[in-house]
Design a protein around this motif. Structure first.
Motif, PDB file in Angstrom:
ATOM      1  N   MET A   1       0.774  -1.162  -0.152  1.00  0.00           N
ATOM      2  CA  MET A   1       0.095  -0.003  -0.003  1.00  0.00           C
ATOM      3  C   MET A   1       0.968   1.164  -0.139  1.00  0.00           C
ATOM      4  SD  MET A   1      -3.357   0.550   0.098  1.00  0.00           S
ATOM      5  CE  MET A   1      -4.154   2.093  -0.222  1.00  0.00           C
ATOM      6  N   THR A   5       1.477   4.275  -3.211  1.00  0.00           N
ATOM      7  CA  THR A   5       1.383   5.482  -2.965  1.00  0.00           C
ATOM      8  C   THR A   5       2.482   6.286  -3.006  1.00  0.00           C
ATOM      9  OG1 THR A   5       1.128   5.291  -0.557  1.00  0.00           O
ATOM     10  CG2 THR A   5      -0.816   5.539  -1.595  1.00  0.00           C
ATOM     11  N   PHE A 176     -22.945   5.294  -8.330  1.00  0.00           N
ATOM     12  CA  PHE A 176     -22.204   6.579  -7.992  1.00  0.00           C
ATOM     13  C   PHE A 176     -22.928   7.592  -8.863  1.00  0.00           C
ATOM     14  CE2 PHE A 176     -19.106   5.475 -11.287  1.00  0.00           C
ATOM     15  CZ  PHE A 176     -19.097   6.686 -11.860  1.00  0.00           C
ATOM     16  N   LEU A 197     -15.522  12.138 -16.915  1.00  0.00           N
ATOM     17  CA  LEU A 197     -14.027  11.527 -16.318  1.00  0.00           C
ATOM     18  C   LEU A 197     -13.928  10.491 -16.367  1.00  0.00           C
ATOM     19  CD1 LEU A 197     -13.443  13.992 -13.183  1.00  0.00           C
ATOM     20  CD2 LEU A 197     -12.323  13.953 -15.483  1.00  0.00           C
ATOM     21  N   ASN A 198     -15.179   9.484 -16.279  1.00  0.00           N
ATOM     22  CA  ASN A 198     -15.162   8.122 -16.273  1.00  0.00           C
ATOM     23  C   ASN A 198     -15.064   7.266 -17.746  1.00  0.00           C
ATOM     24  OD1 ASN A 198     -14.980   6.628 -13.327  1.00  0.00           O
ATOM     25  ND2 ASN A 198     -16.598   8.550 -13.262  1.00  0.00           N
TER      26      ASN A 198
END
Lengths: 286, 338
Positions: A1, A5, A176, A197-198
């Motif tokens: 993780m 990042t 969503f 955006l998607n």
């Protein structure tokens, strides 16, 4: 993780994209072509319009790497300058089709009532052969660089519209979007922030393909005399002018032809790479 | 005098709500004659099996029925606004209802994994929501978003605000959804099975969180669920739905200990805690035979085909909601025999 990042998104993106070496090669070729076109005035060995009758139809040599044409102009210089026009037209076509196609596709996908109207128009346009429709439009509008852009944009907008519409149909049903509606977000913001955006990744992939088609189609139109006027060097006009000398001076058509092949091929490869990377189902297989 | 009467009205008062869907095979009525109340600062649970009309009811309240097929064909849904004015959500225009959504009425959904936009950071999504309903500058909205994330007990909120939904676990995402819903301090929170997709341990945390927020903000909660164990934990009053109708309404104690409708009684018996042991000492969990009848095909009591106590009268005519006690209503001819 934490390792995920820590790596920057840009690096992660490039790492995924270049997992296939061919895509890396394509991007390098593309970068070279684009840089040459941008830097043309500073790096070309000769003037693109400088005629030297004594030097006409010279084969490739150390002084003229790609030879000279029927007016003694340096072919390499003209290819570099031709890239400006060819790629410029390609970029303009991409921007116009993306804008028009995205707007039409979003509207068709989101507002069901307008779907049938827009998509039947799109189907009608797609039923006509691309190059024929483009020739017709240029013939009506008149031959100029601007009209070639306009004609090719009209020809290729339906492709983008279809892709955007089908992606929109999928995304608009996702929870969503309903959640956003439940939180009082306006239709306009849902369409721009949540849906657009998607669906950006299929649009991006489509953009690279349209770029390749536009470069090819511009060359085709110019070759047929229905494109850019012959006084502006583009790869298409160079082949058109060179074809009558092709039996004696094959370099007149060979090198502009290779330029078109490399540009279109590298764009297609980049498009393939992007598509494979941005599609989660294919990404796992890589 | 007027003041008190306004004060005493419930936050949300639904009376005789009927929803109609237009389909190719004719009109379908998935929800009919629904009465439902939510008081400020209290939790009303809306209970029922899949297909009983719970979610359709919540969508009707929010004005989110799929257009143009679905519409509220009868009834009123009166919502008392922050200003004290009462607005009928069933007949108000889209613009009015949209201004309330996310502001005075908020909703959280079952699927925290897909209810967040995957390409925006969670902080951006909350900030967007905040800016939509409050006049705040982008940076102030972002600060508010971080505050909301700490309100829902997300550790290191300032850093997590920059995360995308895929970097978070299911429980975290549901917390983000709650933060989103709470960001404009709503008076009514509609929670549509918010814990169904979560682990049991996380479920308890999320329920505690909703409870805490309800108390602190004296917010009314409409909690939609099929899970009676959850109902026992959080509800003040319970409304049970079956095949698009309200079959029983009572406070939570009466539902569990004094239920009058055979369906409610059967549901309570289905709880694993109530399982009996057979002769081998194995626990047997009760079940209700059959499945929910389609809302389209019923004459008579909808539950009659599955009811142990059904008599001929039950097949012939449909019972009204009958008063069975203080705040206790039941839709059964034979309620007094239970």
């Amino acid at each position: 993780m934490s390792a995920m990042t820590a790596r920057s998104p840009v690096r992660l993106f490039l790492q995924r994209l270049f997992r296939r070496k061919l895509v890396l090669v394509a991007v390098i070729i593309l970068l070279v072509i684009v840089l040459l076109a941008i830097l043309a005035p500073w790096i070309s060995p000769y003037s693109p319009t400088g005629m030297r009758v004594s030097q006409r139809l010279r084969p490739p040599s150390l002084t003229n790497w790609f030879g000279t044409d029927e007016f003694g102009r340096d072919v390499l210089t003209r290819i570099i300058y031709g890239g400006r026009a060819s790629l410029g037209i390609g970029v303009a076509v991409v921007m116009c089709t993306m804008l028009a196609g995205t707007v039409l596709g979003l509207i068709a996908g989101y507002f069901r009532a307008l779907d049938a109207v827009i998509m039947r128009l799109v189907d009608a346009m797609m039923s006509l052969p691309d190059i024929l429709l483009a020739i017709f439009l240029v013939a009506v509008l008149g031959a100029s660089a601007g009209n070639v852009v306009l004609a090719l944009s009209i020809v290729y907008t339906p492709r983008v519209t279809r892709v955007v519409r089908s992606s929109t149909l999928v995304v608009r049903e996702l929870p969503f979007v309903e959640a956003a509606r439940a939180l009082g977000v306006s239709t306009w913001r849902i369409m721009t922030m949540h849906i657009l955006l998607n669906v950006a990744s299929p649009i991006l992939v489509q953009a690279t393909f349209i770029f390749a088609y536009a470069v090819l189609a511009e060359a085709g139109l110019s070759f047929l005399g229905a494109g850019v006027p012959p006084d502006i060097p583009t790869w298409g006009t160079m082949i058109a002018a060179g074809q009558q000398y092709a039996d004696r001076a094959v370099w007149l058509v060979l090198f502009p032809g290779l330029a078109i092949v490399f540009a279109a091929l590298s764009l297609q490869l980049l498009g393939d790479g992007l598509r494979d990377m941005l599609d989660p189902k294919l990404r796992k297989a890589l | 005098m007027m003041e008190t009467s306004v004060q005493e009205r419930p936050l949300l008062d639904i009376r005789g709500l009927e929803v109609t869907f237009r389909t190719e095979g004719g009109d379908v009525v998935p929800v009919r004659g629904v009465d439902l109340r939510v008081e400020a600062g209290k939790t009303t649970a809306l209970v029922g099996e899949s297909g009983s009309g719970k979610s359709v009811t919540s969508l009707a309240i929010m004005g989110l029925l799929p257009r143009p097929y679905g519409r509220v064909s009868k009834g009123v849904a009166e919502f008392r606004r922050r200003s004290g004015a009462v607005v009928d959500l069933a007949s108000a225009g889209q613009g009015v209802v949209r201004a309330l959504r996310g502001n005075e009425i908020a909703m959280i959904f079952q699927e925290p994994m897909t209810s967040l936009n995957p390409v925006m950071t969670v902080g951006e999504q909350i900030a967007e929501q905040v800016r939509l309903h409050m006049a705040l500058a982008p940076q102030a909205a972002m600060r508010h978003a971080v505050e909301m994330l700490s309100l829902v007990e997300i550790p290191d909120a300032a850093r997590r605000a920059g995360d995308y939904p895929h970097q978070m676990s299911g429980g975290m995402r549901q917390r983000v959804m709650i933060a989103l819903a709470m960001s404009c301090n709503p008076r009514l929170l509609i929670a549509d099975e918010p814990t169904t997709a979560l682990d049991v341990t996380i479920q308890a945390q999320i329920l505690d969180l909703i409870e805490r927020l309800r108390k602190e903000h004296s917010m009314g909660v409409l909690f939609i669920t099929h899970n009676l164990a959850v109902v026992a934990e959080i509800a003040d009053t319970v409304t049970v739905m079956y095949a698009g109708e309200v079959v029983e309404k009572a406070n939570v104690r009466d539902i569990f200990h004094n239920s009058r409708h055979p369906y409610t009684a059967a549901l309570v018996d289905c709880l694993p805690e109530r399982a009996r042991r057979d002769s081998n000492g194995r626990r047997i969990v009760a079940a209700i035979p059959g499945s929910v009848t389609s809302a389209a095909e019923a004459t008579g009591c909808r539950f009659a085909p599955r009811c142990q106590r059904a008599v001929e009268a039950c097949e012939a005519g449909s019972p009204e909601l009958l008063v069975a006690g203080t705040g206790h209503e039941v839709r059964c001819f034979r309620w007094s025999e239970a």
